[in-house]
Structures are given as structure tokens and as C-alpha cells.
Design a protein around this motif. Structure first.
Motif, PDB file in Angstrom:
ATOM      1  N   SER A  64       4.469  -5.197  -9.960  1.00 24.05           N
ATOM      2  CA  SER A  64       3.144  -4.655  -9.623  1.00 24.05           C
ATOM      3  C   SER A  64       2.644  -5.215  -8.294  1.00 24.05           C
ATOM      4  O   SER A  64       2.046  -4.492  -7.489  1.00 24.05           O
ATOM      5  CB  SER A  64       2.150  -4.983 -10.738  1.00 24.05           C
ATOM      6  N   THR A  65       2.889  -6.502  -8.062  1.00 25.74           N
ATOM      7  CA  THR A  65       2.467  -7.123  -6.809  1.00 25.74           C
ATOM      8  C   THR A  65       3.218  -6.532  -5.625  1.00 25.74           C
ATOM      9  O   THR A  65       2.636  -6.300  -4.559  1.00 25.74           O
ATOM     10  CB  THR A  65       2.685  -8.649  -6.863  1.00 25.74           C
ATOM     11  N   LEU A  66       4.507  -6.278  -5.803  1.00 23.05           N
ATOM     12  CA  LEU A  66       5.267  -5.622  -4.746  1.00 23.05           C
ATOM     13  C   LEU A  66       4.716  -4.235  -4.480  1.00 23.05           C
ATOM     14  O   LEU A  66       4.713  -3.756  -3.336  1.00 23.05           O
ATOM     15  CB  LEU A  66       6.741  -5.537  -5.149  1.00 23.05           C
ATOM     16  N   GLY A  67       4.220  -3.560  -5.534  1.00 24.49           N
ATOM     17  CA  GLY A  67       3.585  -2.264  -5.344  1.00 24.49           C
ATOM     18  C   GLY A  67       2.348  -2.355  -4.490  1.00 24.49           C
ATOM     19  O   GLY A  67       2.048  -1.451  -3.696  1.00 24.49           O
ATOM     20  N   LEU A  68       1.606  -3.458  -4.624  1.00 17.74           N
ATOM     21  CA  LEU A  68       0.437  -3.677  -3.765  1.00 17.74           C
ATOM     22  C   LEU A  68       0.848  -3.935  -2.319  1.00 17.74           C
ATOM     23  O   LEU A  68       0.203  -3.470  -1.375  1.00 17.74           O
ATOM     24  CB  LEU A  68      -0.374  -4.865  -4.280  1.00 17.74           C
ATOM     25  N   VAL A  69       1.932  -4.687  -2.144  1.00 18.56           N
ATOM     26  CA  VAL A  69       2.367  -5.081  -0.800  1.00 18.56           C
ATOM     27  C   VAL A  69       2.781  -3.878   0.039  1.00 18.56           C
ATOM     28  O   VAL A  69       2.460  -3.788   1.228  1.00 18.56           O
ATOM     29  CB  VAL A  69       3.526  -6.096  -0.893  1.00 18.56           C
TER      30      VAL A  69
ATOM     31  N   ALA B 246       2.020   2.736 -10.392  1.00 17.40           N
ATOM     32  CA  ALA B 246       3.373   3.260 -10.580  1.00 17.40           C
ATOM     33  C   ALA B 246       4.368   2.131 -10.840  1.00 17.40           C
ATOM     34  O   ALA B 246       5.230   2.237 -11.721  1.00 17.40           O
ATOM     35  CB  ALA B 246       3.794   4.066  -9.347  1.00 17.40           C
ATOM     36  N   ALA B 247       4.254   1.032 -10.082  1.00 20.66           N
ATOM     37  CA  ALA B 247       5.167  -0.094 -10.263  1.00 20.66           C
ATOM     38  C   ALA B 247       4.982  -0.726 -11.637  1.00 20.66           C
ATOM     39  O   ALA B 247       5.954  -1.096 -12.304  1.00 20.66           O
ATOM     40  CB  ALA B 247       4.938  -1.132  -9.162  1.00 20.66           C
ATOM     41  N   ALA B 248       3.729  -0.843 -12.083  1.00 18.78           N
ATOM     42  CA  ALA B 248       3.467  -1.419 -13.405  1.00 18.78           C
ATOM     43  C   ALA B 248       4.034  -0.543 -14.512  1.00 18.78           C
ATOM     44  O   ALA B 248       4.639  -1.044 -15.467  1.00 18.78           O
ATOM     45  CB  ALA B 248       1.958  -1.608 -13.600  1.00 18.78           C
TER      46      ALA B 248
END
Length: 343
Positions: free
Chosen positions: A265-270, A283-285
């Protein structure tokens, strides 16, 4: 902040006819909530039976406290890196408002919120603020890489390879960045000499301000405290996911599984360019939860619940800082859209 335009009382129009920033905030929040509800309806009707609605309140309450702690710790770190001219209270206030700005504007543009906020509130040169931001990003990159490597050990299916690749890339960038940072911190004259070669007094002045800010990180006390605060901030961030998913009893996930969801999820934010990582975070979560056998409707509901838990403390804290401290969100937003106006 003398001479800077202030936000007018709620409901008042500015001389240029633009709407108050609070109205824009509520409008964008309404759009985000509408999109979230629409996405949930598209994936299924009704609340997933796997989720106990009675556990939502304690999950949100626990996450609220943890998220608020994360933002406060990050603000403390900001003050430590910015130097003695910025108090802990100032660092927390600037970080709180900057986090609120992230929810309002595209992520790449919102990166300048902290340097400009430090300039508006504390008079710190913008170049020094950007130097502080660079150090923050390097520390966060290294910790995220470490967490990604840890999650590889428990990752399932095709996600193991992606997490491993992300960890290697982030780790490489972090190590190179830290090596360069330590070189500049111990020998700030290198930056000044390079800037002098351009023949531009403005560039030399910016270089001097950046070098002065970076040199503070060479102090053992500052470096150790900043690293410790970074570790605590990331721990609290992970505990938000641990609390929400654990309290809701989603999919029987253990601490290692939840770490994978947190990292993904954090990579999705990045990688996102949308305000607040809208879309890519969810989407990542969902994909990470799906890898552990969580049904799609449950995964979507969980992602939306996590979004709510992460956004509420920022909105509440940011609104309190703006109302209590007399900060002008409109002034900061205007400076974000006109970077050339920065001194």
C-alpha cells in the motif's frame, strides 16, 4: 507572515472572487468520498458479511491515535532536521498542514508544502527547507526498503518478486543518496564551489542555504535523533494496519501478512501522482489482500476503511492548526502553484 494575504472568514468571498479554501477542501473531500462509495458499489452490494460492523468504531479509534502519533513524530523530526530556528511545535504544525495539502493537490506539487510552510511560519529559506525535505525522503526511502526486504520473507505468489525488486531499487537509491548526503554534510564547500562556477549570485545563495541545512545532519545528535524518530514513525504507521486489520479480523492475517499489505500500500502511495495517492493506494491494498485469499468485496471495504483511518487525523489535525494558529492555507496553496515566487 506580515504582508501576506490571510484567509477570509468562512463564507466570505475574496476580492478576486475565488472561493474560500475550506469550501474547496470540503468539495474535494466530498468527491473523494463519492468515488470511494462508487468503487465499493461497483464491486458488490452491501457491507461484506466477513466484516463485523461493530468492530469499525474501535478499529478507527485505535488507528486515529496511531496516525496522529505518526504525524506528530514526523513533525518532531522535521524540526530536528530544520535546526534551532524551528521549534518542535513549529515542525509539528508545518507537517500537519503539509499532510493536509497532500490530500488536496497532486503529490509531486505537494512536495513543496513543507519548505514553503517552514518559510511562511518560521522564515527558514526555501532552499534550506528543500534540503531538509531531501534528508527526510532519503531516510524514508531507506526504511521503506528495509521493510520491503522484511516482507519478502512472507510474501506470497507473484508479489514476492515485485517486492524484492522494489526493495533492491529503493535500497540502492537510499544508499547512494545517503553517501552523497554525508559527503555534502561533511564538506559543504563542495556544493558552494560548484554553484560558484555557474557565475550566478542567486544559485550561489541557494547553495549556501542548502549546504548550511545539510551540514546539520553531520552532527551525531541530530543524525541519531532523526533516525530514531524515523524508525518510530514507520513503526506507528505499520501498527495502523496491524490495528485495523487485526481488530476487524480480516482473513486471519498474521503480523507478517499485514506487513506485506502495508508495504504494498505504501508503494502505491509512492508511485501515485494523484492527491493523497488516491486510487493507487486502494488498488495496491486490494491486490495485496487478495494474495492472501481475502475476497474482493472485503478487500475493497478494508482499503476504504484504511483510507478513512489515514485521512481523518490529518483533516482534524490540519484544521485545528489552521484555526488555532492563524495559518493561511490559501497563501500556502498559492505559493505552491507559483514556485517562482519563493525567495
Amino acid at each position: 507572515m506580515n504582508g501576506l494575504p490571510q484567509t477570509p472568514p468562512p463564507g466570505k468571498e475574496r476580492p478576486d472572487g475565488s472561493r474560500p479554501m475550506l469550501a474547496v477542501l470540503f468539495l474535494r473531500a466530498a468527491v473523494v468520498l463519492a468515488l470511494a462509495v462508487a468503487a465499493f458499489i461497483a464491486f458488490g452490494s452491501g457491507w461484506p458479511a466477513e466484516l463485523d460492523a461493530g468492530r469499525i468504531a474501535p478499529a478507527v479509534a485505535a488507528a486515529f491515535v496511531l496516525m496522529l502519533g505518526t504525524v506528530l513524530i514526523a513533525g518532531w523530526r522535521l524540526a530536528v532536521l530544520a535546526g534551532t530556528s524551528v521549534s518542535v511545535a513549529d515542525g509539528i504544525a508545518v507537517n500537519m498542514v503539509a499532510q493536509l495539502v497532500v490530500l488536496l493537490v497532486p503529490s509531486r506539487l505537494s512536495e513543496a508544502a513543507k519548505p514553503l510552510g517552514l518559510n511562511l511560519r518560521c522564515g527558514l529559506p526555501v532552499a534550506s527547507g528543500f534540503a531538509v525535505l531531501v534528508v527526510e525522503r532519503l531516510l524514508d526511502t531507506i526504511f521503506l526498503a528495509m521493510l520491503a526486504l522484511c516482507s519478502v520473507a512472507v510474501a506470497a505468489g507473484p508479489y514476492a518478486g515485485s517486492l524484492k525488486s522494489s526493495a533492491i531499487v529503493l535500497g540502492g537509491l537510499g544508499l547512494v543518496g545517503v553517501a552523497g548526503l554525508m559527503l555534502v554534510a561533511r564538506r559543504p564547500g563542495i556544493v558552494v564551489k560548484v554553484a560558484t562556477m555557474t557565475g550566478s549570485p542567486w544559485i550561489k545563495r541557494q547553495a549556501l542555504q542548502m549546504a548550511d541545512a545539510l551540514s546539520q545532519f553531520a552532527t551525531l545528535r541530530v543524525a541519531a535523533l532523526a533516525i530514531a524518530l524515523s524508525a518510530l514513525s514507520w513503526l506507528l504507521s505499520y501498527m495502523i494496519f496491524l490495528a485495523v486489520i487485526g481488530i476487524m479480523g480480516i482473513g486471519g492475517l498474521d503480523a507478517g501478512d499485514i506487513l506485506v499489505v502495508f508495504v504494498a500500500s505504501t508503494l502505491g502511495l509512492v508511485i501515485s501522482v494523484a492527491p493523497g495517492g488516491l486510487g493507487t493506494f486502494e488498488a495496491a491494498a486490494v491486490l495485496a489482500l487478495g494474495a492472501f485469499g481475502v475476497p474482493i468485496t472485503t478487500a475493497v471495504a478494508t482499503a476504504l476503511l484504511l483510507r478513512l483511518c489515514l485521512a481523518l487525523p490529518i483533516i482534524a489535525g490540519g484544521a485545528w492548526v489552521l484555526s488555532a494558529g492563524g495559518e493561511s492555507l490559501w497563501t500556502l496553496m498559492r505559493r505552491l502553484k507559483q514556485p517562482g515566487a519563493a525567495p
